[in-house]
Design a protein around this motif. Sequence first.
Motif, short mmCIF file in Angstrom:
data_model
loop_
_atom_site.label_atom_id
_atom_site.label_comp_id
_atom_site.label_asym_id
_atom_site.label_seq_id
_atom_site.Cartn_x
_atom_site.Cartn_y
_atom_site.Cartn_z
N ASN A 81 0.83 -1.22 0.00
CA ASN A 81 0.00 0.00 0.00
C ASN A 81 0.86 1.26 0.00
N ALA A 82 2.06 1.15 0.59
CA ALA A 82 2.97 2.30 0.63
C ALA A 82 3.80 2.42 -0.65
N GLY A 83 3.61 1.48 -1.57
CA GLY A 83 4.34 1.53 -2.84
C GLY A 83 5.80 1.13 -2.72
N VAL A 84 6.13 0.36 -1.69
CA VAL A 84 7.51 -0.06 -1.48
C VAL A 84 7.89 -1.12 -2.51
N THR A 85 9.08 -0.99 -3.07
CA THR A 85 9.57 -1.91 -4.10
C THR A 85 10.03 -3.23 -3.49
N GLU A 86 9.57 -4.33 -4.08
CA GLU A 86 10.05 -5.66 -3.69
C GLU A 86 11.16 -6.06 -4.67
N TRP A 87 12.26 -6.63 -4.13
CA TRP A 87 13.41 -6.93 -4.98
C TRP A 87 13.64 -8.42 -5.22
N LYS A 88 12.91 -9.28 -4.55
CA LYS A 88 13.12 -10.73 -4.71
C LYS A 88 11.86 -11.43 -4.23
N GLN A 89 11.59 -12.60 -4.78
CA GLN A 89 10.50 -13.44 -4.31
C GLN A 89 11.08 -14.52 -3.39
N ASN A 90 10.35 -14.88 -2.37
CA ASN A 90 10.82 -15.87 -1.41
C ASN A 90 10.78 -17.28 -2.00
N SER A 91 11.84 -18.05 -1.74
CA SER A 91 11.88 -19.44 -2.17
C SER A 91 12.37 -20.36 -1.06
N SER A 92 12.44 -19.85 0.16
CA SER A 92 12.95 -20.68 1.26
C SER A 92 11.88 -20.81 2.36
N GLU A 93 12.22 -21.54 3.37
CA GLU A 93 11.34 -21.82 4.51
C GLU A 93 10.87 -20.52 5.15
N GLY A 94 9.65 -20.54 5.65
CA GLY A 94 9.11 -19.37 6.33
C GLY A 94 8.60 -18.35 5.34
N HIS A 95 7.82 -17.41 5.84
CA HIS A 95 7.32 -16.34 4.99
C HIS A 95 8.36 -15.21 4.97
N SER A 96 8.66 -14.72 3.79
CA SER A 96 9.58 -13.60 3.64
C SER A 96 9.05 -12.65 2.59
N VAL A 97 9.27 -11.37 2.85
CA VAL A 97 9.06 -10.35 1.82
C VAL A 97 10.36 -9.55 1.76
N TYR A 98 10.92 -9.44 0.56
CA TYR A 98 12.18 -8.74 0.34
C TYR A 98 11.84 -7.37 -0.25
N PHE A 99 12.29 -6.30 0.39
CA PHE A 99 11.90 -4.96 -0.04
C PHE A 99 13.05 -3.98 0.09
N LEU A 100 12.93 -2.85 -0.60
CA LEU A 100 13.95 -1.82 -0.61
C LEU A 100 13.52 -0.63 0.24
N ASP A 101 14.50 -0.02 0.93
CA ASP A 101 14.20 1.24 1.61
C ASP A 101 14.28 2.35 0.56
N PRO A 102 14.03 3.61 0.92
CA PRO A 102 14.02 4.69 -0.08
C PRO A 102 15.33 4.87 -0.84
N ASP A 103 16.46 4.40 -0.28
CA ASP A 103 17.75 4.53 -0.95
C ASP A 103 18.16 3.26 -1.68
N GLY A 104 17.31 2.25 -1.67
CA GLY A 104 17.64 1.00 -2.35
C GLY A 104 18.39 0.00 -1.49
N ASN A 105 18.51 0.27 -0.17
CA ASN A 105 19.11 -0.71 0.72
C ASN A 105 18.18 -1.91 0.80
N LYS A 106 18.74 -3.11 0.76
CA LYS A 106 17.94 -4.33 0.71
C LYS A 106 17.57 -4.81 2.12
N LEU A 107 16.27 -5.03 2.29
CA LEU A 107 15.72 -5.51 3.55
C LEU A 107 14.85 -6.73 3.29
N GLU A 108 14.62 -7.48 4.35
CA GLU A 108 13.71 -8.63 4.31
C GLU A 108 12.94 -8.66 5.61
#
Length: 132
Positions: A81-108
């Motif tokens: 809803n905030a329009g945050v960019t996702e950079w990867k889809q999860n393929s491992s155990e557990g639920h994960s969402v991979y997203f970027l901060d406003p400067d493109g730093n990678k978070l999960e």
Amino acid sequence: MLRGLNHITIAVSDLERSLAFYTEVASMKAHVRWDNGAYLSLGDVWFCLSCDKVVPSQDYSHIALDVSEEDFAPFTEKLRNAGVTEWKQNSSEGHSVYFLDPDGNKLEAHSGNLQSRLVSLKSKPYAGLVWL
């Protein structure tokens, strides 16, 4: 001897924008700010925003933040809803969402822990996995 993780510092280009992202979207608690930075926390983790030239990683390096199973879907919806960019889809155990901060730093945001990952590796081992 080292005994744990002390803090995480990330470079940001716009302190106001990043402070808003990390407090409003990532729900971190802000403690102090100054001309070129801010200290926040998430649980027991000390997190520092430091104004600098930002050069986001082009590899898989990222910071993974903990989210409960029950909060995963609402948090993911909040990101989208905030329009945050996702950079990867999860393929491992557990639920994960991979997203970027406003400067493109990678978070999960990940629901799981080391123990749940190790248990999953018993039934679905990575290629070349060796138990140590």
